[in-house]
Scaffold this active site. Structure first.
Site, PDB file in Angstrom:
ATOM      1  N   ARG C 195       0.795  -1.125   0.067  1.00 49.78           N
ATOM      2  CA  ARG C 195       0.003   0.019   0.071  1.00 49.78           C
ATOM      3  C   ARG C 195       0.818   1.246  -0.088  1.00 49.78           C
ATOM      4  NH1 ARG C 195      -3.676   0.585   4.801  1.00 49.78           N
ATOM      5  NH2 ARG C 195      -3.872  -1.682   4.541  1.00 49.78           N
ATOM      6  N   ALA C 216       6.453  -2.120  -4.870  1.00 52.79           N
ATOM      7  CA  ALA C 216       6.372  -1.563  -3.485  1.00 52.79           C
ATOM      8  C   ALA C 216       5.480  -0.220  -3.425  1.00 52.79           C
ATOM      9  CB  ALA C 216       7.956  -0.948  -3.489  1.00 52.79           C
ATOM     10  N   HIS C 217       5.460   0.328  -2.591  1.00 54.41           N
ATOM     11  CA  HIS C 217       4.418   1.430  -2.275  1.00 54.41           C
ATOM     12  C   HIS C 217       4.551   2.582  -3.137  1.00 54.41           C
ATOM     13  CE1 HIS C 217       7.743   3.864  -0.166  1.00 54.41           C
ATOM     14  NE2 HIS C 217       8.389   2.817   0.209  1.00 54.41           N
ATOM     15  N   ASN C 218       3.557   3.168  -3.496  1.00 55.35           N
ATOM     16  CA  ASN C 218       3.313   4.266  -4.248  1.00 55.35           C
ATOM     17  C   ASN C 218       3.785   4.049  -5.904  1.00 55.35           C
ATOM     18  OD1 ASN C 218       3.881   5.653  -1.406  1.00 55.35           O
ATOM     19  ND2 ASN C 218       2.641   6.881  -2.496  1.00 55.35           N
TER      20      ASN C 218
END
Lengths: 305, 305, 305
Positions: C195, C216-218
């Site tokens: 997230r 991974a995030h973003n």
């Protein structure tokens, strides 16, 4: 929450109207009125000022005008302290769900939350305030450190991969050791940590291991290490404290990486690395030497054309 | 258990007092009175003799004095035979747990253990003495080989990754094949084995695949192979028998690796490899050639500075 | 089903006896009477004709005699359309299994199938005709795109890996963002999608991510991308639409890959890549340049011996 109250909570300073009400946080490009946005790099300052955000959190090195701002010496640290105020509350139900299977030999602390269809085996100890999501399985005699977080799908205590050869067949070496998880460890999704053949595989306190990494049997990972995703440790690797390992790096078995070292992305470490090193390449060497080596190759290749 | 009794069980010889009682096994550094320790490398002999262990298991090539010793021609093999005597007994409860879901179309052999919240689909066959841990799911019509071990979180029979392109969209090719798991196969945690598009993905008898490896659709993995962690096989790779693949290696689709070959760590195999090869590098080549190639590059780079 | 009927269904043409009854499909080497086999490469034509198959599906470019054949301009596409007719029917039971836990705050569409021991948290929306296999867990407030397929063991919405350093300790940055999964996305087994710290990690519509990859995030993954297995994206990578990423590739954080690019197997992408690129190597560069570079090195190394 007023900007001035938030500034107090995160030890920052207000420039402009501290009375502005902060109702949420958001990425700059999605900001609406009432939002605080985080400007972690000066290059995003202009778009933050142009956005609909009501206020900015920004480095105290930066001069801001046009919107109220919360100045922080360490803006990333201040962001980490700010986010909990705006995190959605997702309180887990207290107590043991009626479908959870908890043998009477388990020790269950106060104020735990144990979710639906959880299965504990015999003699498991669960400390106070522990939160166990639905469908978790915990094997016999398990104990992990205080405040450790084990994410969805991680596998701790899998058999180590060990065989002896007999007439072309692999004969399994029983894996009778265990895994010790220190305090404040965080193990992310689908990570695998294999149990020791004999003795313990150790994940030191404060160490964080990202998604899909593999720690083989009898590794001793130090304290406060950061290990990023898809990293592979063969058996019996020793990592000192405060080592950083970037993504897709790999380690030969039976080697030692000294404390405070940094292993860059996709490095293949084949032998011992002294403390305070910065290594890259395959086989791994001092990062500056690797850079020089790669540059030499590129120069040579150019000449040859 | 007396040392002399253990020696008999593992076909070794006793030097010194065979009457000494062995109560446990441990790593050398954690040994206490009553423990047997394993000296698999001569360099650990001195610390083993210094330890509190009551006896040593050691190669019959080594001369020992100071502690009773069990000499073995193959000390690793003898260790593998010794460990089961000291493994903690973790008997699974016999029978089918009341919460397990087992359709009447399934064939369940004698003396199985099927844990809590297990779900079997229609027509699954479970052989005698099989042990199924809690929360396992087994899809319709599944059968796996005798004595195979599938560890926590492995995914066998996932759809193969196959699409046709149509106007920039990926149109899914239905994956209607299956996976065949031979006898004595061991598939470790979080490994993925994709079903064939048509026909079978095959894991040959006696093959062992370590954590987080990926076997794509229609691969044919031979017998008695050893495949270490984070290895990736693209579709339709054929691996001969007795192949060893080290960590983080990868394989192009539709290639064949001959029997008895060794693929070293982080090798990228792009084309067929003959039997009895030892390969490394990316693209993979004969390991000696790869070593020479890398050495040449390092010499050249040095000169250029 | 007659061959002529099948030809009509997949927009192909029959050569030879269109009345032949097709009872199944199979790999060439396993074909029996009544089977249709797929000849996707001309080199398999002879063995297909020699097989016991009753008919062939083959490119309309190929001249066939000896067996009835279904000619198709796009034989792979025709195969994709043919397979559903012969796929084993594995209808999931309709309705919500009595052991599934579905809070009253969830919105459940028509004709869903929710399996045994599924756990939904509060406010989950499940669209019409959705099929949820046993033992799935879906967190609070989740929604995914239409026709998306999430395979066994994938982990969507894991905390992003984010810390600030404080006196040598990693202090967790709360991860309060989410993941947005577009329509027609397919996420394979044991894939992890983290997230966002703030805002959203996005998997664009039509994108397919194979086993054991990590997002991974973003990250913002575009539409109709194909991402193969064991690929790793560090945080905040942006992938344009229609990008193809081959196995074991890796991406530095905060970089952008332009649309229609192809990233070859085991590439290490360290910086932005323009649209329509074909890249390989580590660090990644234009694939032709990488090939030249590698060829130069091999020439130089030869000379030096």
């Amino acid at each position: 929450m007023k900007l001035s109250e938030l500034a107090k909570a995160v030890s920052g300073q207000v420039v402009g109207d501290g009375e502005v009400e902060i109702k949420g946080v958001s990425p700059i490009e999605e900001a609406k009125g009432g939002d605080l946005v985080f400007v972690l790099d000066k290059k995003f300052l202009a778009s933050a000022l142009r956005s609909k955000a009501s206020a900015l959190l920004v480095s105290s090195q930066v001069v801001v005008s046009g919107k109220p701002a919360l100045l922080a010496d360490d803006p990333r640290g201040a962001m980490a302290k700010t986010l909990p105020f705006f995190a959605p509350k997702q309180a887990r139900p207290k107590g043991i769900h009626e479908t959870a299977i908890v043998p009477s030999s388990c020790k269950i602390g106060k104020d735990v939350s144990i979710g639906a269809y959880v299965v504990l085996e015999e003699n498991v100890s669960i400390g106070a305030n522990t939160l166990i999501y639905p469908q978790v399985w915990i094997g016999a005699n398990c104990q992990i450190g205080q405040r450790a977080i084990l994410h969805s799908g991680c596998r701790v205590g899998v058999d180590g991969y060990g065989y002896v050869q007999e007439k072309g067949k692999h004969i399994k070496i029983p894996q009778i050791g265990n895994v010790i998880i220190g305090d404040d460890v965080e193990i992310y999704a689908n990570v695998c940590v294999s149990r020791a053949t004999l003795g313990s595989t150790i994940i030191g306190s404060g160490t964080k291991i990202d998604n899909l990494s593999h720690v083989a049997h009898n590794c001793k990972i130090g304290k406060d290490c950061a290990i990023v995703s898809l990293v592979g440790f063969a058996g019996s690797v020793t990592l000192g404290d405060h080592v950083f390992v970037a993504g897709q790096a790999g380690f030969n078995g039976h080697i030692t990486i000294g404390e405070n070292s940094v292993v860059m992305a996709r490095t293949g470490v084949t032998k011992d690395v002294p403390a305070n090193s910065l290594v890259s390449g395959f086989p791994a060497q001092d990062h500056r030497k690797e850079i020089e080596f790669q540059a030499s190759l590129r120069r040579l290749a150019k000449k040859t054309r």
